[in-house]
Design a protein around this motif. Sequence first.
Motif, PDB file in Angstrom:
ATOM      1  N   ARG A  30      -9.285   0.380  10.369  1.00  0.00           N
ATOM      2  CA  ARG A  30      -9.918   0.484   9.324  1.00  0.00           C
ATOM      3  C   ARG A  30     -11.777  -0.401   9.791  1.00  0.00           C
ATOM      4  N   SER A  31     -11.026  -0.808  11.141  1.00  0.00           N
ATOM      5  CA  SER A  31     -12.271  -1.579  12.134  1.00  0.00           C
ATOM      6  C   SER A  31     -13.232  -0.231  12.639  1.00  0.00           C
ATOM      7  N   GLY A  32     -12.348   0.355  13.543  1.00  0.00           N
ATOM      8  CA  GLY A  32     -13.190   1.594  13.908  1.00  0.00           C
ATOM      9  C   GLY A  32     -14.541   2.106  13.029  1.00  0.00           C
ATOM     10  N   SER A  49      -1.664   6.990  13.796  1.00  0.00           N
ATOM     11  CA  SER A  49      -0.162   6.510  13.752  1.00  0.00           C
ATOM     12  C   SER A  49       0.423   5.032  14.551  1.00  0.00           C
ATOM     13  N   VAL A  50      -0.739   4.984  14.685  1.00  0.00           N
ATOM     14  CA  VAL A  50      -1.192   2.648  15.487  1.00  0.00           C
ATOM     15  C   VAL A  50      -1.547   1.866  14.287  1.00  0.00           C
ATOM     16  N   GLY A  51      -0.697   1.112  15.219  1.00  0.00           N
ATOM     17  CA  GLY A  51      -1.376  -0.365  14.405  1.00  0.00           C
ATOM     18  C   GLY A  51      -1.125  -0.426  12.962  1.00  0.00           C
ATOM     19  N   GLN A  52      -1.666  -2.564  12.256  1.00  0.00           N
ATOM     20  CA  GLN A  52      -1.035  -2.686  11.423  1.00  0.00           C
ATOM     21  C   GLN A  52      -1.465  -2.324  10.059  1.00  0.00           C
ATOM     22  N   ASP A  53      -0.429  -2.087   9.036  1.00  0.00           N
ATOM     23  CA  ASP A  53      -0.912  -1.429   8.429  1.00  0.00           C
ATOM     24  C   ASP A  53      -0.677  -2.131   7.697  1.00  0.00           C
ATOM     25  N   ASP A  54      -1.711  -1.700   6.845  1.00  0.00           N
ATOM     26  CA  ASP A  54      -2.930  -3.082   5.983  1.00  0.00           C
ATOM     27  C   ASP A  54      -2.994  -1.714   4.246  1.00  0.00           C
ATOM     28  N   GLY A  55      -2.002  -1.551   4.026  1.00  0.00           N
ATOM     29  CA  GLY A  55      -2.455  -1.031   3.075  1.00  0.00           C
ATOM     30  C   GLY A  55      -2.864   0.014   2.635  1.00  0.00           C
ATOM     31  N   GLY A  56      -1.885   0.947   3.636  1.00  0.00           N
ATOM     32  CA  GLY A  56      -2.490   2.554   3.690  1.00  0.00           C
ATOM     33  C   GLY A  56      -3.214   2.642   4.662  1.00  0.00           C
TER      34      GLY A  56
END
Length: 109
Positions: free
Chosen positions: A47-49, A34-41
Amino acid sequence: MSSNDDTTSKDFEQAVNMTAGQLSDWLETDESTSVGQDDGGESVGHRSGRRIVEILRTPKGERTDDDHEHMRTVVGYVHRHLAQRPEGDVRETRWRYSLMNWGHDPLKD
């Protein structure tokens, strides 16, 4: 491993206070997505996690230059984000959830 890689590893180990299992489980939650800057889904932090989980599961001597670069990115993000701590109870905040996507649970400090 170079001394720079040693420093990066130490800094990463201090910044990332969640285990691979804890982080992997967290990334499966609705709060995580639910958090973070969306970068194509998928958010950048999510993704970093996933990448952090891979790094944590890789023996130190087998980590690549790309791994060390990402580890430095993680350390920088965690330090910057911690400096922006909101006032009050942070247990159920987007701030905490974002940090957890990057492998750091501020409630573990």
